[in-house]
Design a protein around this motif. Structure first.
Motif, PDB file in Angstrom:
ATOM      1  N   GLN A 239       9.407  12.264   3.590  1.00  0.00           N
ATOM      2  CA  GLN A 239       8.247  11.976   2.728  1.00  0.00           C
ATOM      3  C   GLN A 239       7.366  13.070   2.643  1.00  0.00           C
ATOM      4  O   GLN A 239       7.313  14.003   3.470  1.00  0.00           O
TER       5      GLN A 239
ATOM      6  N   HIS B 168       0.805  -1.199  -0.085  1.00  0.00           N
ATOM      7  CA  HIS B 168       0.075   0.084  -0.006  1.00  0.00           C
ATOM      8  C   HIS B 168       1.026   1.375  -0.003  1.00  0.00           C
ATOM      9  O   HIS B 168       1.903   1.496   0.543  1.00  0.00           O
ATOM     10  N   THR B 169       0.568   2.240  -0.690  1.00  0.00           N
ATOM     11  CA  THR B 169       1.017   3.607  -0.943  1.00  0.00           C
ATOM     12  C   THR B 169       0.380   4.567  -0.254  1.00  0.00           C
ATOM     13  O   THR B 169      -0.847   4.455  -0.418  1.00  0.00           O
ATOM     14  N   SER B 170       0.918   5.647   0.289  1.00  0.00           N
ATOM     15  CA  SER B 170       0.346   7.015   0.797  1.00  0.00           C
ATOM     16  C   SER B 170       0.462   7.930  -0.405  1.00  0.00           C
ATOM     17  O   SER B 170      -0.261   8.971   0.076  1.00  0.00           O
ATOM     18  N   GLY B 171       0.851   7.665  -1.446  1.00  0.00           N
ATOM     19  CA  GLY B 171       0.886   8.665  -2.445  1.00  0.00           C
ATOM     20  C   GLY B 171       2.131   9.571  -2.316  1.00  0.00           C
ATOM     21  O   GLY B 171       2.283  10.380  -3.081  1.00  0.00           O
ATOM     22  N   LEU B 172       2.815   9.596  -1.276  1.00  0.00           N
ATOM     23  CA  LEU B 172       4.064  10.366  -1.025  1.00  0.00           C
ATOM     24  C   LEU B 172       5.267   9.801  -1.414  1.00  0.00           C
ATOM     25  O   LEU B 172       5.430   8.741  -1.568  1.00  0.00           O
TER      26      LEU B 172
ATOM     27  N   PRO C   4       3.640  16.340   4.940  1.00  0.00           N
ATOM     28  CA  PRO C   4       2.317  16.361   5.370  1.00  0.00           C
ATOM     29  C   PRO C   4       2.317  17.072   6.498  1.00  0.00           C
ATOM     30  O   PRO C   4       1.111  17.674   6.896  1.00  0.00           O
TER      31      PRO C   4
ATOM     32  N   THR D 118       5.084  15.495  -0.882  1.00  0.00           N
ATOM     33  CA  THR D 118       4.632  15.599  -2.269  1.00  0.00           C
ATOM     34  C   THR D 118       5.487  16.574  -3.011  1.00  0.00           C
ATOM     35  O   THR D 118       6.037  17.511  -2.445  1.00  0.00           O
TER      36      THR D 118
END
Length: 175
Positions: free
Chosen positions: A85, A1-5, A26, A87
């Motif tokens: 971590q 699973h990924t957090s999108g970061l 975040p 974006t």
């Protein structure tokens, strides 16, 4: 699973390290953003105007949060690695206002740029200075641009820039 970061590892050498953060955290509080460090005890982080020191399990001082647009110097008592971590930041839409005099500047792109391209948005004057922890350049004129051994700017480095006039730094989009 990924957090999108995105995950980026930033090595900290023993002693002083100049760095900047080109991912939007975040949670940009010092305790959250630097939580992945394994050996922060007695380490110090400074911005141009504030600092914090790690002691007894937390960061204490006048620097509560990290910014992407500024450079920091980090003093490590032990070699360590920060696992950032966050974006990606669009450097072409993020303006960094600079004052006349010294500015501690973050490097936002995820790619290296020749110094003349990276600093093209500045109103550079003869004698303006840009330096990294290990290299230096001085602005000569529009023909020669920035001259010195600082040829490229790259993440996760931080930079100090001394300008005769205030201006706004906006890094160009990816080449």
């Amino acid at each position: 699973h990924t957090s999108g970061l995105l995950l980026r590892e930033v090595p900290f050498n023993f002693g002083w390290n100049w760095l900047s953060f080109n991912l939007a955290f975040p949670d940009n509080s010092l305790n959250a953003a630097l939580a992945s460090l394994k050996h922060p005890e007695n380490d110090l982080i400074r911005s141009q105007t504030a600092f914090s020191e790690y002691n007894s399990g937390a960061w204490f001082g006048s620097l509560p949060n990290l910014s992407n647009t500024t450079m920091y110097i980090y003093r490590a008592d032990v070699t360590d690695t920060l696992r950032m971590q966050g974006t990606p930041i669009d450097p072409a839409t993020t303006n960094i206002p600079l004052v006349a005099g010294w500015n501690w500047v973050g490097y936002l792109p995820n790619y290296a740029l020749p110094i003349n391209e990276a600093l093209a948005s500045l109103p550079a004057e003869f004698g303006d200075v840009a330096k990294s922890q290990v290299a230096f350049a001085q602005y000569i004129n529009s023909t020669f641009g920035w001259v010195g051994n600082l040829k490229y700017m790259a993440p996760p480095n931080g930079y100090q820039i001394k300008l005769a006039n205030p201006g706004t730094l906006t890094y160009p989009p990816p080449p």
